[in-house]
Design a protein around this motif. Structure first.
Motif, PDB file in Angstrom:
ATOM      1  N   PHE A   1     -10.069   0.825  -1.310  1.00 37.11           N
ATOM      2  CA  PHE A   1      -8.981   0.050  -0.760  1.00 37.11           C
ATOM      3  C   PHE A   1      -9.488  -1.407  -0.351  1.00 37.11           C
ATOM      4  O   PHE A   1      -8.781  -2.497  -0.727  1.00 37.11           O
ATOM      5  N   HIS A   2     -10.554  -1.452   0.265  1.00 36.98           N
ATOM      6  CA  HIS A   2     -10.833  -2.808   0.836  1.00 36.98           C
ATOM      7  C   HIS A   2     -11.774  -3.524  -0.256  1.00 36.98           C
ATOM      8  O   HIS A   2     -11.770  -4.732  -0.074  1.00 36.98           O
TER       9      HIS A   2
ATOM     10  N   SER B   1     -12.275   6.472  -1.002  1.00 32.44           N
ATOM     11  CA  SER B   1     -10.838   6.227  -0.899  1.00 32.44           C
ATOM     12  C   SER B   1     -10.516   5.032  -0.212  1.00 32.44           C
ATOM     13  O   SER B   1     -10.002   3.976  -0.607  1.00 32.44           O
ATOM     14  N   GLU B   2     -10.974   4.969   1.042  1.00 36.78           N
ATOM     15  CA  GLU B   2     -10.858   3.597   2.067  1.00 36.78           C
ATOM     16  C   GLU B   2     -11.818   2.566   1.612  1.00 36.78           C
ATOM     17  O   GLU B   2     -11.185   1.460   1.481  1.00 36.78           O
TER      18      GLU B   2
ATOM     19  N   PRO C   1      -6.805  -0.562  -6.799  1.00 32.00           N
ATOM     20  CA  PRO C   1      -5.847   0.155  -6.496  1.00 32.00           C
ATOM     21  C   PRO C   1      -6.114   1.624  -6.238  1.00 32.00           C
ATOM     22  O   PRO C   1      -7.022   2.213  -7.151  1.00 32.00           O
ATOM     23  N   THR C   2      -5.653   2.251  -5.157  1.00 32.55           N
ATOM     24  CA  THR C   2      -6.290   3.539  -4.853  1.00 32.55           C
ATOM     25  C   THR C   2      -5.364   4.503  -3.865  1.00 32.55           C
ATOM     26  O   THR C   2      -4.533   3.756  -3.326  1.00 32.55           O
ATOM     27  N   THR C   3      -5.465   5.850  -4.010  1.00 32.88           N
ATOM     28  CA  THR C   3      -4.916   6.540  -3.160  1.00 32.88           C
ATOM     29  C   THR C   3      -5.756   6.355  -1.741  1.00 32.88           C
ATOM     30  O   THR C   3      -6.992   5.702  -1.782  1.00 32.88           O
ATOM     31  N   ARG C   4      -5.174   6.378  -0.490  1.00 27.93           N
ATOM     32  CA  ARG C   4      -5.948   6.218   0.758  1.00 27.93           C
ATOM     33  C   ARG C   4      -6.289   7.738   1.496  1.00 27.93           C
ATOM     34  O   ARG C   4      -5.939   8.601   0.803  1.00 27.93           O
TER      35      ARG C   4
ATOM     36  N   ALA D   1      -0.490   8.421  -0.216  1.00 29.21           N
ATOM     37  CA  ALA D   1      -0.161   7.599  -1.655  1.00 29.21           C
ATOM     38  C   ALA D   1       1.316   7.297  -1.517  1.00 29.21           C
ATOM     39  O   ALA D   1       1.863   8.144  -0.915  1.00 29.21           O
TER      40      ALA D   1
ATOM     41  N   MET E   1      -4.999   3.345   8.231  1.00 23.32           N
ATOM     42  CA  MET E   1      -4.040   3.972   7.646  1.00 23.32           C
ATOM     43  C   MET E   1      -3.135   4.742   8.776  1.00 23.32           C
ATOM     44  O   MET E   1      -1.856   4.719   8.578  1.00 23.32           O
TER      45      MET E   1
ATOM     46  N   LEU F   1      -3.020   4.051  -9.689  1.00 22.70           N
ATOM     47  CA  LEU F   1      -3.896   4.337  -8.501  1.00 22.70           C
ATOM     48  C   LEU F   1      -5.282   5.205  -8.685  1.00 22.70           C
ATOM     49  O   LEU F   1      -5.214   6.045  -9.391  1.00 22.70           O
TER      50      LEU F   1
END
Length: 522
Positions: A153-154, A149-150, A158-161, A194, A51, A276
């Protein structure tokens, strides 16, 4: 440390004219200015290298004192004015009125490599929307949000980081189970990232107050910045905007069901307008495959936000957004068409997703029956979702005897001795049908396994894993946070050195606070 600051939200939308940071109803404004709380002795626990790179930060930047100060709220970026967003929402099905960023403060917006990012601190102090709360967050909930959240993503969800996780140096009073036993916990701050933190509730609040002018301004802003392909705002564009939000929400929900994620508190203020995953509170990962399971103690009685009901709640929330947007369109039919289309498309996407999880990629009229029978069998005895689907990829089309059917997935059963008699017969029947169906697929066993392993993760952030990291962090040991963070960057890889995490929930975690049920308290 230099950012390419490109603020739009607080430059183009109406601000709360009152600058005093006091709890109040904020009308005809999309946000209120609010400075983060100064903290006594902040320290950084963990930073996401991926990030940081996305934001254009160097390794030297993230090691600096300036980084620590900015992302714990102790220094404001030059040329910026932090703020909290105004929104309302339906909580557990009931309109709650104004909610807003009660413990989230938006630092700024930046651009890097053609991407737009909003930076937000969670747990950085009170705002006009804090109501009776203190605007702070504790370490346990912050670790859960940072890691999940991370991890999401992986997983391809769909997500906030999350950029960083820090201790504030404060002690924060919380009643974890709402049972009258509050205790002090370590305060923490997460920097969330995000493209935008806009939620359904941002639009609902203005519709509820019949402030259509401000809502139109916000919708036009949203379209211009996040849905520019829709063109200039108009009635037709507003319908297309609603369709785009519905499509994004549907995609997110299908991913949740695919990986076994249960959000736990799908209030309308917790649904992102960009589709997200947002607000990682009392979430959980489906371990025993149970459509009725919810991780949220507050939701225990009615299980409104249970795993199997998430698609229905997504649709219900879209109905509420449609009601909010209706004054801009003036016709119900086009909105109703979008909502009806959501139902049909979700069924199609869900079937396609479930078929991919069991390695079916061609069409067959009996596929839905095969899937229905599978979902029923998975609930005959407690069966671990992640282990079952991951291990199913080991199934071979040519099987010598029926016993080897069960051998493939037996590690997923919490009580293997229950798989006998009628339960065993149902499983053997299903596997026989499955084997026959696989004969119609052109893929080899190896090719099918590769495709299945690309959609069925081997590693997810089970609640007991997060709790182990929390327990260690409470003692000042952050190594497990780092281990899990790195493990979950490659959730579909075998990672044999981490095989211990590919296992059912241990018995000690079955009823432990933080492992089975969680509260909204953080």
């Amino acid at each position: 440390m230099k950012f390419n600051i490109q603020e739009t939200f607080n430059k183009e939308l109406p601000a709360d004219p009152i600058l005093e940071n006091s709890r109040r109803q904020v009308e005809k404004a999309c946000f209120s200015y609010a400075a983060p709380k100064q903290t006594p002795n902040p320290s950084m626990i963990h930073i996401s290298p991926e990030m940081a790179k996305e934001l254009g930060l160097s390794e030297e930047d993230v090691q600096s004192e300036e980084f620590l100060k900015i992302f714990t709220g102790n220094q404001v970026l030059e040329g910026t004015t932090p703020y909290a967003m105004c929104y309302g929402g339906h909580q557990f099905g009931n309109w709650a009125g104004q909610l807003g960023d009660g413990r989230a403060i938006n630092l700024t917006e930046i651009e890097h490599n053609g991407k737009h990012w909003a930076l937000q601190l969670k747990g950085a102090g009170e705002t006009p929307y804090s109501r009776t709360a203190d605007g702070l967050a504790v370490l346990r909930s912050s670790i859960r949000e940072y890691l999940c959240s991370e991890a999401m993503f992986h997983l391809g969800v769909p997500t906030t980081r999350a950029l960083s996780l820090a201790l504030s140096g404060d002690q924060v009073l919380r009643d974890v189970l709402y049972n009258g036993n509050p205790a002090y916990e370590k305060g923490a701050i997460v920097c969330r990232v995000a493209p935008s933190f806009l939620r359904f509730g941002n639009y609902q609040i203005f519709a509820a107050r019949e402030d259509i002018k401000t809502m139109r301004t916000l919708v036009d802003y949203t379209i211009n910045h996040f849905f520019p392909e829709l063109g200039e705002p108009s009635k037709e564009t507003y319908v297309q905007f609603f369709q785009a939000v519905a499509d994004a929400t549907l995609e997110m929900l299908v991913h949740w069901q695919r990986v076994g994620f249960v959000h736990g508190v799908m209030n309308t203020d917790n649904l992102s307008i960009l589709g997200l995953t947002i607000d990682y509170g009392p979430y959980g990962w489906l371990e025993g495959y149970n459509h009725g399971w919810t991780p949220n103690t507050t939701d225990r009685q009615h299980s409104r936000y249970r795993y199997g009901n998430q698609p229905n709640i997504g649709l219900w929330n879209l109905y509420q957004l449609a009601n909010a947007l209706y004054p801009l369109i003036g016709e119900a039919e086009p909105l109703e068409n979008v909502l009806e289309g959501f139902k049909t498309e979700f069924e199609e996407k869900y079937q396609e997703m479930m078929k991919s999880k069991i390695g079916l990629f061609s069409e067959d009229v009996n596929d839905q029956k095969l899937l229905d029978d599978l979902e029923e069998n998975l609930q005959l005895t407690e069966t671990d979702m992640t282990l079952f689907f991951r291990n199913l990829a080991e199934f071979k089309k040519e099987v010598e005897n029926a016993d080897s059917y069960i051998n493939v997935v037996e590690d997923a059963f919490y009580i293997p001795e229950e798989v006998k008699g009628e339960v065993l017969d149902k499983w053997l029947l299903w596997f026989n049908t499955y084997q026959t169906r696989l004969d119609k697929e052109s893929l080899t066993d190896a090719e099918r396994k590769e495709k299945m392993n690309a959609v069925n993760p081997k590693y997810v952030l089970r609640n007991y894993m997060a709790q182990l990291a929390i327990d260690a962090a409470d003692e000042g040991d952050y190594t497990l946070i780092d281990e899990l963070f790195n493990l979950l960057k490659k959730p579909y890889d075998e990672q044999p050195q981490h095989q211990k995490w590919f296992a059912k929930r241990p018995d000690w975690a079955r009823n432990k606070v933080g492992c089975s049920m969680l509260s909204c308290s953080s």
